[in-house]
Write a protein that holds these residues in place. Structure first.
Motif, PDB file in Angstrom:
ATOM      1  N   MET A   1      26.318 -17.862 -11.041  1.00 24.94           N
ATOM      2  CA  MET A   1      25.719 -17.571  -9.828  1.00 24.94           C
ATOM      3  C   MET A   1      24.285 -17.613 -10.015  1.00 24.94           C
ATOM      4  N   ALA A   2      23.775 -18.274  -8.879  1.00 23.69           N
ATOM      5  CA  ALA A   2      22.035 -18.361  -9.224  1.00 23.69           C
ATOM      6  C   ALA A   2      21.480 -16.911  -8.721  1.00 23.69           C
ATOM      7  N   ARG A   3      20.408 -16.603  -9.311  1.00 22.86           N
ATOM      8  CA  ARG A   3      19.552 -15.385  -9.363  1.00 22.86           C
ATOM      9  C   ARG A   3      18.700 -15.762  -7.954  1.00 22.86           C
ATOM     10  N   LEU A   4      18.570 -14.416  -7.398  1.00 25.25           N
ATOM     11  CA  LEU A   4      17.840 -14.450  -6.062  1.00 25.25           C
ATOM     12  C   LEU A   4      16.382 -14.468  -6.616  1.00 25.25           C
ATOM     13  N   PRO A   5      15.332 -15.197  -5.774  1.00 25.17           N
ATOM     14  CA  PRO A   5      14.059 -14.861  -6.277  1.00 25.17           C
ATOM     15  C   PRO A   5      13.705 -13.328  -5.878  1.00 25.17           C
ATOM     16  N   HIS A   6      12.675 -12.978  -6.738  1.00 22.13           N
ATOM     17  CA  HIS A   6      12.534 -11.442  -6.871  1.00 22.13           C
ATOM     18  C   HIS A   6      11.068 -11.487  -6.257  1.00 22.13           C
ATOM     19  N   ILE A   7      10.956 -10.339  -5.192  1.00 23.71           N
ATOM     20  CA  ILE A   7       9.757 -10.109  -4.450  1.00 23.71           C
ATOM     21  C   ILE A   7       9.399  -8.663  -4.917  1.00 23.71           C
ATOM     22  N   LEU A   8       8.224  -8.383  -5.335  1.00 25.20           N
ATOM     23  CA  LEU A   8       7.734  -6.868  -5.544  1.00 25.20           C
ATOM     24  C   LEU A   8       6.968  -6.421  -4.254  1.00 25.20           C
ATOM     25  N   VAL A   9       7.328  -5.441  -3.463  1.00 28.87           N
ATOM     26  CA  VAL A   9       6.555  -4.770  -2.440  1.00 28.87           C
ATOM     27  C   VAL A   9       5.939  -3.545  -2.926  1.00 28.87           C
ATOM     28  N   LEU A  10       4.572  -3.738  -2.828  1.00 29.08           N
ATOM     29  CA  LEU A  10       3.754  -2.796  -3.365  1.00 29.08           C
ATOM     30  C   LEU A  10       3.043  -1.922  -2.132  1.00 29.08           C
ATOM     31  N   ASN A  11       3.105  -0.584  -1.982  1.00 29.07           N
ATOM     32  CA  ASN A  11       2.389   0.127  -0.950  1.00 29.07           C
ATOM     33  C   ASN A  11       1.385   1.187  -1.669  1.00 29.07           C
ATOM     34  N   GLY A  12       0.204   1.067  -1.568  1.00 27.78           N
ATOM     35  CA  GLY A  12      -0.901   1.812  -2.051  1.00 27.78           C
ATOM     36  C   GLY A  12      -0.911   3.369  -1.593  1.00 27.78           C
ATOM     37  N   PRO A  13      -1.946   3.784  -1.855  1.00 31.82           N
ATOM     38  CA  PRO A  13      -2.366   5.284  -1.387  1.00 31.82           C
ATOM     39  C   PRO A  13      -1.997   6.007   0.085  1.00 31.82           C
ATOM     40  N   ASN A  14      -1.499   6.984   0.050  1.00 36.58           N
ATOM     41  CA  ASN A  14      -0.957   7.746   1.258  1.00 36.58           C
ATOM     42  C   ASN A  14      -0.049   7.136   1.928  1.00 36.58           C
ATOM     43  N   LEU A  15       0.625   6.001   1.660  1.00 37.52           N
ATOM     44  CA  LEU A  15       1.797   5.591   2.379  1.00 37.52           C
ATOM     45  C   LEU A  15       3.046   6.078   2.186  1.00 37.52           C
ATOM     46  N   ASN A  16       3.205   6.983   1.274  1.00 38.27           N
ATOM     47  CA  ASN A  16       3.904   8.202   0.790  1.00 38.27           C
ATOM     48  C   ASN A  16       3.968   9.082   2.250  1.00 38.27           C
ATOM     49  N   LEU A  17       3.228   9.325   2.728  1.00 35.88           N
ATOM     50  CA  LEU A  17       3.214   9.958   4.054  1.00 35.88           C
ATOM     51  C   LEU A  17       3.416   9.541   5.304  1.00 35.88           C
ATOM     52  N   LEU A  18       3.895   8.111   5.283  1.00 39.95           N
ATOM     53  CA  LEU A  18       4.333   7.435   6.471  1.00 39.95           C
ATOM     54  C   LEU A  18       5.181   8.137   7.290  1.00 39.95           C
ATOM     55  N   GLY A  19       5.346   8.255   8.521  1.00 41.90           N
ATOM     56  CA  GLY A  19       6.037   8.837   9.515  1.00 41.90           C
ATOM     57  C   GLY A  19       5.382  10.220  10.029  1.00 41.90           C
ATOM     58  N   THR A  20       4.603  10.836   9.128  1.00 36.14           N
ATOM     59  CA  THR A  20       3.781  12.214   9.417  1.00 36.14           C
ATOM     60  C   THR A  20       2.320  11.784   9.363  1.00 36.14           C
ATOM     61  N   ARG A  21       1.842  10.902   8.870  1.00 37.76           N
ATOM     62  CA  ARG A  21       0.237  11.020   8.749  1.00 37.76           C
ATOM     63  C   ARG A  21       0.054   9.939   9.944  1.00 37.76           C
ATOM     64  N   GLU A  22      -0.774  10.662  10.867  1.00 41.79           N
ATOM     65  CA  GLU A  22      -1.395   9.651  11.900  1.00 41.79           C
ATOM     66  C   GLU A  22      -0.350   8.753  12.518  1.00 41.79           C
ATOM     67  N   PRO A  23       0.770   9.262  13.163  1.00 41.07           N
ATOM     68  CA  PRO A  23       2.001   8.347  13.732  1.00 41.07           C
ATOM     69  C   PRO A  23       1.585   7.401  14.723  1.00 41.07           C
ATOM     70  N   GLU A  24       0.321   7.851  15.412  1.00 40.68           N
ATOM     71  CA  GLU A  24      -0.158   7.204  16.406  1.00 40.68           C
ATOM     72  C   GLU A  24      -0.902   5.988  16.037  1.00 40.68           C
ATOM     73  N   VAL A  25      -1.117   5.789  14.718  1.00 39.03           N
ATOM     74  CA  VAL A  25      -1.961   4.729  14.121  1.00 39.03           C
ATOM     75  C   VAL A  25      -0.984   3.786  13.303  1.00 39.03           C
ATOM     76  N   TYR A  26      -0.065   4.638  12.312  1.00 39.13           N
ATOM     77  CA  TYR A  26       0.777   4.047  11.428  1.00 39.13           C
ATOM     78  C   TYR A  26       2.378   3.980  11.696  1.00 39.13           C
ATOM     79  N   GLY A  27       2.745   4.591  12.828  1.00 35.26           N
ATOM     80  CA  GLY A  27       4.035   4.770  13.409  1.00 35.26           C
ATOM     81  C   GLY A  27       4.938   5.937  12.740  1.00 35.26           C
ATOM     82  N   ARG A  28       6.117   5.801  13.215  1.00 30.33           N
ATOM     83  CA  ARG A  28       7.057   7.089  12.743  1.00 30.33           C
ATOM     84  C   ARG A  28       8.172   6.832  11.718  1.00 30.33           C
ATOM     85  N   THR A  29       7.957   5.558  11.229  1.00 28.44           N
ATOM     86  CA  THR A  29       8.873   4.974  10.337  1.00 28.44           C
ATOM     87  C   THR A  29       8.328   5.611   8.911  1.00 28.44           C
TER      88      THR A  29
END
Length: 148
Positions: A1-29
């Motif tokens: 079975m072929a191995r799927l290409p691996h992609i690393l998605v990195l998120n920097g500072p303050n993105l741990n606060l998504l959904g609550t930090r300035e939702p009008e700018v960054y959304g509610r997700t």
């Protein structure tokens, strides 16, 4: 079975606060919802996706360097480090992996200090202002690039 290409998605500072930090700018997700969205989107594109977030510049640099041996591409939302981190820019340049820079908000419609990103100069492409959809588009671009 072929191995799927691996992609690393990195998120920097303050993105741990998504959904609550300035939702009008960054959304509610939340970060957890964003990460699930990335994994699901990647799977639909034939990619294996690993998501990570850190508020620490050095940790992000370490992960970019480690990706050299474990990933075929990177999606990076450097957040505030976009405008300040030469170290993160140099790490991206050194590993030589295709990278798509993503920003949830349109950085060009915001404060002038956000208009410049050190990462953009070493990225394959930059997606900003499309919210979480920008991550799916970044994964799609990497999938197409990896297929040749």
């Amino acid at each position: 079975m072929a191995r799927l290409p691996h992609i690393l998605v990195l998120n920097g500072p303050n993105l741990n606060l998504l959904g609550t930090r300035e939702p009008e700018v960054y959304g509610r997700t939340t970060l957890a919802e964003l990460e699930e969205f990335c994994r699901t989107s990647g799977e639909a594109l034939g990619l294996s996706v690993d998501c990570r977030q850190s508020n620490r510049e050095g940790e992000l640099v370490d992960w970019v360097q480690e990706a050299r041996d474990s990933a075929q591409g990177l999606v990076l939302n450097p957040a505030g480090y976009s405008h300040t981190s030469v170290a993160l820019r140099d790490a991206v340049s050194a590993v030589g992996l295709p990278l798509i820079e993503v920003h949830l908000s349109n950085i060009h419609r915001r404060e002038s200090f956000r208009h410049h990103s050190y990462i953009s100069a070493v990225a394959e492409g930059v997606i900003c202002g499309l919210g979480v959809e920008g991550y799916r588009l970044a994964l799609q671009a990497l999938a197409q690039k990896l297929k040749g």
